[in-house]
Enzyme design. Structure first.
Site, PDB file in Angstrom:
ATOM      1  N   SER A   1     -29.228 -14.401   8.868  1.00 38.15           N
ATOM      2  CA  SER A   1     -28.798 -15.100  10.080  1.00 38.15           C
ATOM      3  C   SER A   1     -29.191 -14.294  11.304  1.00 38.15           C
ATOM      4  O   SER A   1     -28.748 -13.154  11.481  1.00 38.15           O
ATOM      5  CB  SER A   1     -27.283 -15.301  10.067  1.00 38.15           C
ATOM      6  OG  SER A   1     -26.855 -15.717  11.356  1.00 38.15           O
TER       7      SER A   1
ATOM      8  N   HIS B   1     -31.890 -18.340   8.914  1.00 36.39           N
ATOM      9  CA  HIS B   1     -30.703 -19.098   9.319  1.00 36.39           C
ATOM     10  C   HIS B   1     -30.480 -18.947  10.827  1.00 36.39           C
ATOM     11  O   HIS B   1     -30.362 -17.838  11.340  1.00 36.39           O
ATOM     12  CB  HIS B   1     -29.501 -18.557   8.534  1.00 36.39           C
ATOM     13  CG  HIS B   1     -28.234 -19.323   8.721  1.00 36.39           C
ATOM     14  ND1 HIS B   1     -27.920 -20.447   7.982  1.00 36.39           N
ATOM     15  CD2 HIS B   1     -27.176 -19.114   9.542  1.00 36.39           C
ATOM     16  CE1 HIS B   1     -26.729 -20.887   8.341  1.00 36.39           C
ATOM     17  NE2 HIS B   1     -26.254 -20.104   9.299  1.00 36.39           N
TER      18      HIS B   1
ATOM     19  N   ASP C   1     -28.104 -20.075  13.954  1.00 37.27           N
ATOM     20  CA  ASP C   1     -26.792 -20.626  14.302  1.00 37.27           C
ATOM     21  C   ASP C   1     -26.798 -21.196  15.712  1.00 37.27           C
ATOM     22  O   ASP C   1     -26.897 -20.460  16.691  1.00 37.27           O
ATOM     23  CB  ASP C   1     -25.730 -19.525  14.200  1.00 37.27           C
ATOM     24  CG  ASP C   1     -25.476 -19.117  12.759  1.00 37.27           C
ATOM     25  OD1 ASP C   1     -25.117 -19.999  11.957  1.00 37.27           O
ATOM     26  OD2 ASP C   1     -25.653 -17.929  12.446  1.00 37.27           O
TER      27      ASP C   1
ATOM     28  N   MET D   1     -24.691 -22.981  18.524  1.00 36.64           N
ATOM     29  CA  MET D   1     -23.281 -23.189  18.918  1.00 36.64           C
ATOM     30  C   MET D   1     -23.233 -23.704  20.346  1.00 36.64           C
ATOM     31  O   MET D   1     -23.985 -23.240  21.200  1.00 36.64           O
ATOM     32  CB  MET D   1     -22.515 -21.869  18.836  1.00 36.64           C
ATOM     33  CG  MET D   1     -22.585 -21.185  17.489  1.00 36.64           C
ATOM     34  SD  MET D   1     -21.519 -19.730  17.470  1.00 36.64           S
ATOM     35  CE  MET D   1     -22.061 -18.956  15.928  1.00 36.64           C
TER      36      MET D   1
ATOM     37  N   HIS E   1     -28.201 -24.276  11.473  1.00 34.67           N
ATOM     38  CA  HIS E   1     -26.779 -24.540  11.248  1.00 34.67           C
ATOM     39  C   HIS E   1     -26.177 -24.938  12.590  1.00 34.67           C
ATOM     40  O   HIS E   1     -25.957 -24.090  13.453  1.00 34.67           O
ATOM     41  CB  HIS E   1     -26.129 -23.269  10.673  1.00 34.67           C
ATOM     42  CG  HIS E   1     -24.652 -23.370  10.485  1.00 34.67           C
ATOM     43  ND1 HIS E   1     -23.847 -22.263  10.267  1.00 34.67           N
ATOM     44  CD2 HIS E   1     -23.809 -24.441  10.455  1.00 34.67           C
ATOM     45  CE1 HIS E   1     -22.594 -22.641  10.125  1.00 34.67           C
ATOM     46  NE2 HIS E   1     -22.533 -23.959  10.241  1.00 34.67           N
TER      47      HIS E   1
ATOM     48  N   MET F   1     -23.381 -25.858  14.843  1.00 30.06           N
ATOM     49  CA  MET F   1     -21.928 -25.850  15.065  1.00 30.06           C
ATOM     50  C   MET F   1     -21.703 -26.496  16.423  1.00 30.06           C
ATOM     51  O   MET F   1     -21.408 -25.830  17.423  1.00 30.06           O
ATOM     52  CB  MET F   1     -21.413 -24.402  15.010  1.00 30.06           C
ATOM     53  CG  MET F   1     -21.348 -23.868  13.583  1.00 30.06           C
ATOM     54  SD  MET F   1     -21.365 -22.072  13.511  1.00 30.06           S
ATOM     55  CE  MET F   1     -23.132 -21.803  13.554  1.00 30.06           C
TER      56      MET F   1
ATOM     57  N   MET G   1     -18.460 -22.792   4.460  1.00 35.92           N
ATOM     58  CA  MET G   1     -18.214 -21.664   5.358  1.00 35.92           C
ATOM     59  C   MET G   1     -17.144 -20.763   4.762  1.00 35.92           C
ATOM     60  O   MET G   1     -16.074 -21.234   4.373  1.00 35.92           O
ATOM     61  CB  MET G   1     -17.771 -22.168   6.734  1.00 35.92           C
ATOM     62  CG  MET G   1     -18.885 -22.873   7.462  1.00 35.92           C
ATOM     63  SD  MET G   1     -19.558 -22.103   8.949  1.00 35.92           S
ATOM     64  CE  MET G   1     -19.379 -20.390   8.804  1.00 35.92           C
TER      65      MET G   1
ATOM     66  N   ASP H   1     -21.779 -19.211   3.788  1.00 33.36           N
ATOM     67  CA  ASP H   1     -22.076 -18.605   5.089  1.00 33.36           C
ATOM     68  C   ASP H   1     -20.841 -17.923   5.645  1.00 33.36           C
ATOM     69  O   ASP H   1     -19.838 -18.577   5.918  1.00 33.36           O
ATOM     70  CB  ASP H   1     -22.562 -19.710   6.043  1.00 33.36           C
ATOM     71  CG  ASP H   1     -22.970 -19.179   7.409  1.00 33.36           C
ATOM     72  OD1 ASP H   1     -23.015 -17.948   7.604  1.00 33.36           O
ATOM     73  OD2 ASP H   1     -23.249 -20.021   8.282  1.00 33.36           O
TER      74      ASP H   1
HETATM   75  C1  DX5 Z   1     -20.828 -17.874  11.830  1.00 29.26           C
HETATM   76  C2  DX5 Z   1     -22.249 -18.164  11.456  1.00 29.26           C
HETATM   77  C3  DX5 Z   1     -22.816 -17.272  10.435  1.00 29.26           C
HETATM   78  C4  DX5 Z   1     -22.898 -15.825  10.833  1.00 29.26           C
HETATM   79  C5  DX5 Z   1     -22.735 -15.014   9.594  1.00 29.26           C
HETATM   80  O1  DX5 Z   1     -20.310 -18.945  12.543  1.00 29.26           O
HETATM   81  O2  DX5 Z   1     -22.375 -19.492  10.985  1.00 29.26           O
HETATM   82  O3  DX5 Z   1     -24.116 -17.722  10.048  1.00 29.26           O
HETATM   83  O4  DX5 Z   1     -24.101 -15.455  11.433  1.00 29.26           O
HETATM   84  O5  DX5 Z   1     -22.673 -13.684   9.950  1.00 29.26           O
HETATM   85  P1  DX5 Z   1     -22.154 -12.592   8.927  1.00 29.26           P
HETATM   86  O6  DX5 Z   1     -23.089 -12.575   7.765  1.00 29.26           O
HETATM   87  O7  DX5 Z   1     -22.207 -11.333   9.728  1.00 29.26           O
HETATM   88  O8  DX5 Z   1     -20.764 -12.966   8.536  1.00 29.26           O
HETATM   89 ZN    ZN Z   2     -24.320 -20.058  10.090  1.00 29.95          ZN
END
Ligand code: DX5
Ligand code: ZN
Length: 230
Positions: A14, A37, A39, A41, A70, A72, A141, A179
């Site tokens: 990620s 990956h 993220d 947001m 991903h 969010m 998650m 994740d």
């Molecule tokens: C959190 C993200 C994850 C995050 C995971 O909302 O969706 O993808 O980057 O990070 P680690 O591996 O550090 O928990």
């Molecule tokens: Zn994620």
């Protein structure tokens, strides 16, 4: 099925844990990763703001690693398909963010990507089992979405097991992704529960050699799941 080999686990670093000023280099630093990956947001669905489509479009130009977006975000019906059109390999949105997940999945697939459904730690999987036929990926998650570096919530693993059994029984074809909080201490439990694809942010990017960390995590997951019939 006995005699069948376990699939090779997929590792998806990620970039939330990477240096956002050097994303091309940070993608190159995880050469050999299965998916990258990303993220997204929006500061509405989760209390954090990261990056959006323009950054994903730029990143797609500088890496060959299949991109795992991903989302969010609220209103995935409006915002998710463009990530597929841009060339993402897999586009995952949250079940909690829409009333019509099947329609969103259909639009993502029509735009040329795999479609993923994500569920927060407190969201049960049972109400979604029927519609998983319309998806390629289920993202479970194992932290509250929003931030990297949180502690793994092992209580989500029974949800993985429920879906794993349906897949192994041939009733469902879907890739199970986990994740949040995945590292050398937690990946084995997730692998034993039946996860196929492991997202890891801080565990990969805090390592001296991120590409080597990807390999080690993959080997560890493979060793932990090889006794399982797949
Ligand atoms: C959190 C993200 C994850 C995050 C995971 O909302 O969706 O993808 O980057 O990070 P680690 O591996 O550090 O928990
Ligand atoms: Zn994620």
């Amino acid at each position: 099925m006995s005699g069948q080999h376990a699939r090779t686990p997929l590792i998806a670093p990620s970039i939330l844990a990477a240096d956002f000023a050097r994303l091309a280099d940070e993608a190159a630093a995880v050469e050999g990763a299965d998916w990258l990956h990303v993220d997204v947001m929006d500061n509405h669905f989760v209390p954090n703001l990261t990056l959006g489509l323009p950054v994903v479009e730029s990143l797609l130009k500088v890496t060959d690693i299949p991109m795992d977006c991903h989302l969010m975000i609220d209103d995935p019906a409006r915002w998710a398909p463009p990530y597929a059109e841009a060339g993402a390999h897999n586009v995952t949105f949250h079940a909690e963010a829409t009333d019509d997940p099947i329609a969103v999945a259909r639009d993502i697939r029509a735009a040329g990507a795999k479609a993923g459904l994500a569920i927060k730690p407190g969201t049960p999987v049972d109400p979604y089992l029927e519609i998983l036929r319309d998806f390629d990926t289920l993202l479970v998650m194992s932290v509250e979405p929003g931030f990297g570096g949180q502690k793994f919530i092992a209580e989500v693993l029974p949800k993985v097991g429920i879906v794993r059994r349906l897949v192994d029984a041939g009733e469902l074809t879907i890739l199970i992704e986990i994740d949040g909080g995945i590292n050398t201490d937690t990946i084995e439990a997730a692998a034993e529960a039946g996860v196929d694809c492991f997202v890891a942010g801080s565990a990969v990017y805090s390592a001296d050699d991120p590409a080597l960390a990807v390999q080690s995590l993959r080997n560890q997951a493979a060793a932990a799941s090889k006794h399982l019939a797949r």
